[in-house]
Enzyme design. Sequence first.
Site, short mmCIF file in Angstrom:
data_model
loop_
_atom_site.label_atom_id
_atom_site.label_comp_id
_atom_site.label_asym_id
_atom_site.label_seq_id
_atom_site.Cartn_x
_atom_site.Cartn_y
_atom_site.Cartn_z
N SER A 112 2.44 150.54 4.02
CA SER A 112 3.89 150.56 4.08
C SER A 112 4.51 151.72 3.30
O SER A 112 4.26 152.88 3.60
CB SER A 112 4.45 149.21 3.62
OG SER A 112 5.84 149.15 3.85
N HIS A 113 5.25 151.41 2.27
CA HIS A 113 6.01 152.40 1.48
C HIS A 113 5.18 153.00 0.36
O HIS A 113 5.68 153.83 -0.38
CB HIS A 113 7.24 151.73 0.90
CG HIS A 113 6.91 150.49 0.10
ND1 HIS A 113 6.47 149.33 0.71
CD2 HIS A 113 6.90 150.24 -1.23
CE1 HIS A 113 6.22 148.42 -0.21
NE2 HIS A 113 6.47 148.95 -1.40
N ASP A 276 10.49 154.38 5.93
CA ASP A 276 9.34 154.46 5.03
C ASP A 276 8.05 154.79 5.76
O ASP A 276 8.07 155.17 6.94
CB ASP A 276 9.21 153.15 4.26
CG ASP A 276 8.74 152.00 5.13
OD1 ASP A 276 9.10 151.99 6.32
OD2 ASP A 276 8.03 151.11 4.64
N ASP A 278 5.51 153.13 7.17
CA ASP A 278 5.15 152.53 8.45
C ASP A 278 6.35 152.18 9.32
O ASP A 278 6.21 151.55 10.36
CB ASP A 278 4.28 151.29 8.24
CG ASP A 278 5.02 150.13 7.60
OD1 ASP A 278 5.99 150.38 6.85
OD2 ASP A 278 4.63 148.97 7.84
N ASP A 280 9.10 150.23 8.73
CA ASP A 280 9.74 148.92 8.74
C ASP A 280 10.87 148.78 7.72
O ASP A 280 11.56 147.76 7.70
CB ASP A 280 8.72 147.79 8.56
CG ASP A 280 7.99 147.81 7.22
OD1 ASP A 280 8.26 148.73 6.41
OD2 ASP A 280 7.16 146.92 6.99
N ARG A 281 11.08 149.82 6.90
CA ARG A 281 12.17 149.76 5.92
C ARG A 281 13.23 150.81 6.24
O ARG A 281 12.97 151.75 6.99
CB ARG A 281 11.63 150.00 4.50
CG ARG A 281 10.69 148.92 4.03
CD ARG A 281 10.32 149.11 2.57
NE ARG A 281 9.44 148.03 2.12
CZ ARG A 281 9.32 147.64 0.87
NH1 ARG A 281 10.02 148.24 -0.08
NH2 ARG A 281 8.52 146.66 0.54
N LYS A 375 10.22 143.55 10.24
CA LYS A 375 11.41 144.30 9.89
C LYS A 375 11.32 145.66 10.57
O LYS A 375 10.24 146.13 10.90
CB LYS A 375 11.56 144.43 8.38
CG LYS A 375 10.33 144.86 7.62
CD LYS A 375 10.58 144.75 6.12
CE LYS A 375 9.33 145.11 5.33
NZ LYS A 375 8.75 143.99 4.62
#
Length: 540
Positions: A112-113, A276, A278, A280-281, A375
């Site tokens: 992710s982030h 971010d 991947d 999703d943010r 998300k």
Amino acid sequence: MIRTVETTPYSDQKPGTSGLRKKVPVFQQANYAENFIQSVFDALAGFSGQTLVIGGDGRYYNREVIQKAVAMAAANGFGKVIVGQGGILSTPAASNIIRKYKAFGGLILSASHNPGGPNEDFGIKYNIGNGGPAPEKITDAIFARSKTISSYRIADIGEVDLDQIGTFEAGGMTVEVVDPVKDYAELMESLFDFDAIRALFRRGFRMAFDAMHAVTGPYAKEILENRLGAPAGTARKCVPLPDFGGHHPDPNLVHAKHLYDEMMGADAPDFGAASDGDGDRNLIIGRGIFVTPSDSLAVLAANAHLAPGYKGGLKGIARSMPTSAAADRVAEKLGIGMYETPTGWKFFGNLLDAGMATICGEESAGTGSDHVREKDGLWAVLLWLNILAVRKESAKEIVTKHWQTFGRNYYSRHDYEEVDSDAANRLVSQLRERLPSLPGTEVAGLRIENADDFSYRDPVDGSVSKNQGIRVMFEGGSRVVIRLSGTGTAGATLRLYVERYEGSRLDLDTQEALADLVRAADEIAGIRRHTGRDKPSVIT
């Protein structure tokens, strides 16, 4: 040829809130990735001949693990694998493909982030057939299996060409390499008024989108510039890089400070956003105003009906417990359900599947809806653009009017990163012991009304999740929340969430408005004493 390879278990393969995350050198240990992937397959049943989706955010070690996962899927009996071209699939795009093509599930390779690179972070997450993260009963089974695994199965199929779109056979299994953007872009076009957004850009609207050299670059380029007509250069840093250009792909005010500074400048664009690692943010910044994720959730919920995909209204709103209560006031006015869940997108899945919620959000810059089961950073940006196009007001005007209608929840998160794990666990343990004695006491001039360790009973399946974060509620509606994050890879991340509601004083400085609550939290929990930190690593 299918080989059965003997192996020995690793003791540290317990998935967190978003799968298994470790440093790349950990995943590079002999059989480490293979053990976890086989443990995923062993924890599942009924997938013979079914479809598995595989993709990742392009970070370092992404391609190598995809090759392992494809070969192991063939050996374990999957009938087909769908993989994104170049190994690329944003997390929401992977969720969409799982749902659209009725796949059995998917492996998403991402941290992710978190930063990427040879000595940085990597992760593997399993998503189930509804497109969402595996629930706890499955992740618990994966972990249990990882502790006893003695062998894994892999097919000798050679290296799969991930860069050529098309379909071919490998090890008796079909492999389809797909355009990672196409299906997702079509989904977005079905939800939002692209004509209205095109007109917005034709009127001279200026936007800055920072893809942070992460996975949303190709998506933003295609949707914002190619389909919506935004000027070339609107989407920046659009080439996904294995190390994200040497930067931390977390769209917050620390790691995207350059965008914040630009949006606060004299010649700022009308709207700024980022996503971010991947995808999703999201980060939302209007000219002259940073919109907190909690406020963004509330504003999007209050205005979602302006987008074609949501014109029928919302069925309900869900938020993670640490997220501010701003969205609660919107749900109350709309007369719809409001659900408070533990942190982790997987807890929204049942609510979305049951038709109880339409829009969900987390304070950690995650917002989404029932269009997928993750998300979705770019979705949030596009909904903001749809609202801006229809209301013909600035982001600052829209947020200010929202506060005037609903009041303002002053809110901030203080992160203490890479804290000694024993010290962090000791802090939480000692605070838990004190909870029964806190109500009725006064700290830093504030009177404590209630204190608990949040427990959640899923209204759909009745499952219970305990110890999801310590809450201390004060008279007047203010609160602080303390919990340990499950998304880091080194030490522990202690998160402190601070919130105060004001119905009329709408222009206070956020940190000044929360200063007494921060002092109270330190006095109650002994944050400095336990961590040795004078200040947090990051404030958002």
